[in-house]
Design a protein around this motif. Sequence first.
Motif, PDB file in Angstrom:
ATOM      1  N   GLY A 468      44.071   6.231  -6.210  1.00 59.51           N
ATOM      2  CA  GLY A 468      42.870   6.169  -7.025  1.00 59.51           C
ATOM      3  C   GLY A 468      42.990   6.966  -8.311  1.00 59.51           C
ATOM      4  O   GLY A 468      43.711   7.967  -8.381  1.00 59.51           O
ATOM      5  N   THR A 469      42.257   6.534  -9.336  1.00 61.79           N
ATOM      6  CA  THR A 469      42.257   7.216 -10.634  1.00 61.79           C
ATOM      7  C   THR A 469      40.864   7.694 -11.030  1.00 61.79           C
ATOM      8  O   THR A 469      40.726   8.621 -11.825  1.00 61.79           O
ATOM      9  CB  THR A 469      42.803   6.288 -11.738  1.00 61.79           C
ATOM     10  N   GLY A 474      37.889   6.277  -3.390  1.00 56.42           N
ATOM     11  CA  GLY A 474      38.161   6.870  -2.093  1.00 56.42           C
ATOM     12  C   GLY A 474      37.155   6.400  -1.073  1.00 56.42           C
ATOM     13  O   GLY A 474      36.471   5.381  -1.262  1.00 56.42           O
ATOM     14  N   VAL A 475      37.030   7.151   0.009  1.00 51.37           N
ATOM     15  CA  VAL A 475      36.112   6.774   1.075  1.00 51.37           C
ATOM     16  C   VAL A 475      35.209   7.948   1.430  1.00 51.37           C
ATOM     17  O   VAL A 475      35.519   9.102   1.140  1.00 51.37           O
ATOM     18  CB  VAL A 475      36.874   6.322   2.345  1.00 51.37           C
ATOM     19  N   ILE A 476      34.101   7.615   2.045  1.00 47.00           N
ATOM     20  CA  ILE A 476      33.212   8.596   2.642  1.00 47.00           C
ATOM     21  C   ILE A 476      33.368   8.496   4.153  1.00 47.00           C
ATOM     22  O   ILE A 476      33.235   7.414   4.728  1.00 47.00           O
ATOM     23  CB  ILE A 476      31.741   8.350   2.248  1.00 47.00           C
ATOM     24  N   ILE A 477      33.681   9.632   4.773  1.00 48.12           N
ATOM     25  CA  ILE A 477      33.772   9.698   6.231  1.00 48.12           C
ATOM     26  C   ILE A 477      32.504  10.362   6.756  1.00 48.12           C
ATOM     27  O   ILE A 477      32.106  11.424   6.281  1.00 48.12           O
ATOM     28  CB  ILE A 477      34.992  10.519   6.691  1.00 48.12           C
ATOM     29  N   SER A 478      31.880   9.728   7.723  1.00 45.91           N
ATOM     30  CA  SER A 478      30.725  10.321   8.372  1.00 45.91           C
ATOM     31  C   SER A 478      30.774   9.967   9.855  1.00 45.91           C
ATOM     32  O   SER A 478      31.696   9.291  10.307  1.00 45.91           O
ATOM     33  CB  SER A 478      29.421   9.799   7.735  1.00 45.91           C
ATOM     34  N   VAL A 489      29.283   7.661  20.050  1.00 49.10           N
ATOM     35  CA  VAL A 489      29.591   8.270  18.757  1.00 49.10           C
ATOM     36  C   VAL A 489      30.527   7.340  18.008  1.00 49.10           C
ATOM     37  O   VAL A 489      31.341   6.632  18.628  1.00 49.10           O
ATOM     38  CB  VAL A 489      30.223   9.678  18.910  1.00 49.10           C
ATOM     39  N   ALA A 490      30.398   7.288  16.711  1.00 41.10           N
ATOM     40  CA  ALA A 490      31.284   6.464  15.884  1.00 41.10           C
ATOM     41  C   ALA A 490      31.734   7.254  14.673  1.00 41.10           C
ATOM     42  O   ALA A 490      30.975   8.069  14.133  1.00 41.10           O
ATOM     43  CB  ALA A 490      30.575   5.181  15.447  1.00 41.10           C
ATOM     44  N   LEU A 491      32.970   7.033  14.268  1.00 44.85           N
ATOM     45  CA  LEU A 491      33.456   7.524  12.982  1.00 44.85           C
ATOM     46  C   LEU A 491      33.254   6.395  11.988  1.00 44.85           C
ATOM     47  O   LEU A 491      33.755   5.286  12.178  1.00 44.85           O
ATOM     48  CB  LEU A 491      34.923   7.911  13.061  1.00 44.85           C
ATOM     49  N   LEU A 492      32.504   6.672  10.935  1.00 47.03           N
ATOM     50  CA  LEU A 492      32.114   5.668   9.950  1.00 47.03           C
ATOM     51  C   LEU A 492      32.915   5.863   8.661  1.00 47.03           C
ATOM     52  O   LEU A 492      33.040   6.980   8.165  1.00 47.03           O
ATOM     53  CB  LEU A 492      30.617   5.788   9.658  1.00 47.03           C
ATOM     54  N   ILE A 493      33.442   4.765   8.112  1.00 47.71           N
ATOM     55  CA  ILE A 493      34.192   4.803   6.859  1.00 47.71           C
ATOM     56  C   ILE A 493      33.478   3.918   5.847  1.00 47.71           C
ATOM     57  O   ILE A 493      33.329   2.708   6.053  1.00 47.71           O
ATOM     58  CB  ILE A 493      35.647   4.301   7.045  1.00 47.71           C
ATOM     59  N   LEU A 494      33.028   4.521   4.737  1.00 46.90           N
ATOM     60  CA  LEU A 494      32.357   3.789   3.670  1.00 46.90           C
ATOM     61  C   LEU A 494      33.208   3.800   2.410  1.00 46.90           C
ATOM     62  O   LEU A 494      33.933   4.770   2.143  1.00 46.90           O
ATOM     63  CB  LEU A 494      30.997   4.420   3.342  1.00 46.90           C
ATOM     64  N   ASN A 495      33.103   2.731   1.620  1.00 48.69           N
ATOM     65  CA  ASN A 495      33.690   2.727   0.286  1.00 48.69           C
ATOM     66  C   ASN A 495      32.855   3.658  -0.578  1.00 48.69           C
ATOM     67  O   ASN A 495      31.644   3.462  -0.732  1.00 48.69           O
ATOM     68  CB  ASN A 495      33.675   1.298  -0.277  1.00 48.69           C
ATOM     69  N   ALA A 496      33.465   4.689  -1.144  1.00 46.33           N
ATOM     70  CA  ALA A 496      32.718   5.689  -1.898  1.00 46.33           C
ATOM     71  C   ALA A 496      32.102   5.129  -3.172  1.00 46.33           C
ATOM     72  O   ALA A 496      31.174   5.718  -3.724  1.00 46.33           O
ATOM     73  CB  ALA A 496      33.621   6.879  -2.229  1.00 46.33           C
ATOM     74  N   ARG A 497      32.597   3.984  -3.631  1.00 47.02           N
ATOM     75  CA  ARG A 497      32.056   3.416  -4.871  1.00 47.02           C
ATOM     76  C   ARG A 497      30.688   2.780  -4.662  1.00 47.02           C
ATOM     77  O   ARG A 497      29.772   2.998  -5.452  1.00 47.02           O
ATOM     78  CB  ARG A 497      33.031   2.383  -5.439  1.00 47.02           C
ATOM     79  N   ASP A 498      30.553   1.985  -3.608  1.00 47.10           N
ATOM     80  CA  ASP A 498      29.304   1.255  -3.416  1.00 47.10           C
ATOM     81  C   ASP A 498      28.594   1.609  -2.118  1.00 47.10           C
ATOM     82  O   ASP A 498      27.542   1.039  -1.810  1.00 47.10           O
ATOM     83  CB  ASP A 498      29.551  -0.252  -3.488  1.00 47.10           C
ATOM     84  N   MET A 499      29.148   2.540  -1.329  1.00 44.38           N
ATOM     85  CA  MET A 499      28.571   2.990  -0.065  1.00 44.38           C
ATOM     86  C   MET A 499      28.442   1.853   0.948  1.00 44.38           C
ATOM     87  O   MET A 499      27.599   1.880   1.840  1.00 44.38           O
ATOM     88  CB  MET A 499      27.209   3.655  -0.291  1.00 44.38           C
TER      89      MET A 499
END
Length: 531
Positions: A468-469, A474-478, A489-499
């Motif tokens: 990435g530049t 990147g990603v958001i981990i929650s 329980v779940a590990l969630l991965i979101l695209n940090a650009r558009d959530m």
Amino acid sequence: MESEESGRSLWLRECKEETLEEIEGQVKGTIPLWMEGRVIRNGPGTLHVGKTQYHHLFDSLALLHQFNISSGKVFYSSRFLGSDAYQKNMAANRIVITEFGTTAYPDPCAKFFRRFKNTLTIPTTDKVMSDNCSINVCQVRDEMFALTESCYIRQIDPKTLKTIGGKKNLSNHIPVNMLTAHPHIDRDGTLYNIGSSFTNPNGTCYSIVKMPDGRLRDAKVVASIPSRRKLEPSFYHSFAMTENYWVFIEQPLVLHLSKIIEGSMINRCPAESIKWLKEEDAFFRIVERSSGRAIPVSYKSRGFCTFYHVNAWEEDGQILLDICGSMDGNPLDSLWVKNIEKSPDDPSRLSLSPSLLRFVLPVAGVKEARTGDNLVKYGCSKSTAIKQNDGSVLCSHEKLCTNFFNSPRINYKRNGKPYRYAYGVGGKEKKLMFEKLFKIDVKTGETTEFEERGYVAGEPIFVQDPDGTEEDDGVIISTLLKKGDPFFVALLILNARDMKELGRAEFKTKGEVTQSFHGQYIGARDAIHSY
């Protein structure tokens, strides 16, 4: 089982069975293959020991959660922190160690005079502070520690979550009596933190501590800030760091040291010694990193409370400081168990209500300015900084968003530098639950959110895409907990650009999964780990 809408009860969950052996999650969507590492989170594990109960959420025995990410797969495990508090409580089958908001329960089998003697004793560190490090974790290179606001830290194995060795007393290495659970990690791996020194010969002060590579044995104090109230130092949870300065907020939420000492002698918890001085101002203390000297200007604001500094940076002779703040008083009061147990419809229920606020602190040109001048550069912010007759600067904030916004994280490569995006959690204030994940553009105020009905999210962690530049490449981990199923329980991965969701790994455990406070992503290929 919990009902679908009983979100208030998630903070009250209790783990009766750890997940000591890793279990593999069911992956839905895609886990990016460049993600190789571990997410370790820390938080409350159980509110009961035998028939005794903790009274404040900060007291709950620490439970560590780990998500091991490898080759598109995710594995989960959990383990209680093996603190002295945990070991002694479990051995006695009751709470025998006083915590922040809970006093030790007396031995029911002891005779009256023995119980009285054991309670009325000379105060010691162990009677005032516990090693139940339940707030955060920190790993800079190869060593990981569990943290809380006390003089103790506990080392843990970042792979097995087992507690290593005995508790480490910070006071044996540096002249401080406690450190925050939110240190900063510089780009070269140097860790900085701020702590209170109650026994300083010159009076109570706040000390900036430097630890090369995060190693306690090399720790030293590099700056000290005298407390404005010698016997009533401020309570705090974090601080800010720019390229050239450290910024600390001395808020009117104070510790009465005499009451803490008195309380330790008569078995009264430390939380009873904290007071919100609603008529008092908050002060911003700025320290030069190069010299360790405080800037001789008094920056103040109408009193407010904050747990979290989001980011700070320098621009045109000013420090722009973004925080999660509230004008409503002591947020610690909302975390009493008896308050959390109340219905969200109960008008007496206290709530968390922080918003994303910006202050601008002029560093240059204060002395030359005239009384009444607004020293905030035009167009920089709606915040104000008005010079007063006595030479001080009275600051007011700009609210960057109207949402309830808490547990903030950023792309940590922008820490101390100009940035654009902040990520956090929020929801309905009265529920005391985090039902939404937010991304806020601090330049435009635009807000993007993720929400899934029936679930509660955890603190977001930003992880940079190695190719990435842009700041949000990147990603958001929650994490996600299900309101109606305490074993999910779940590990969630979101695209940090558009959530938007990229993927998740879902787990079914034998023991209840509890909500956590804070955590850290440890990249397998990274030599230095940060937040």
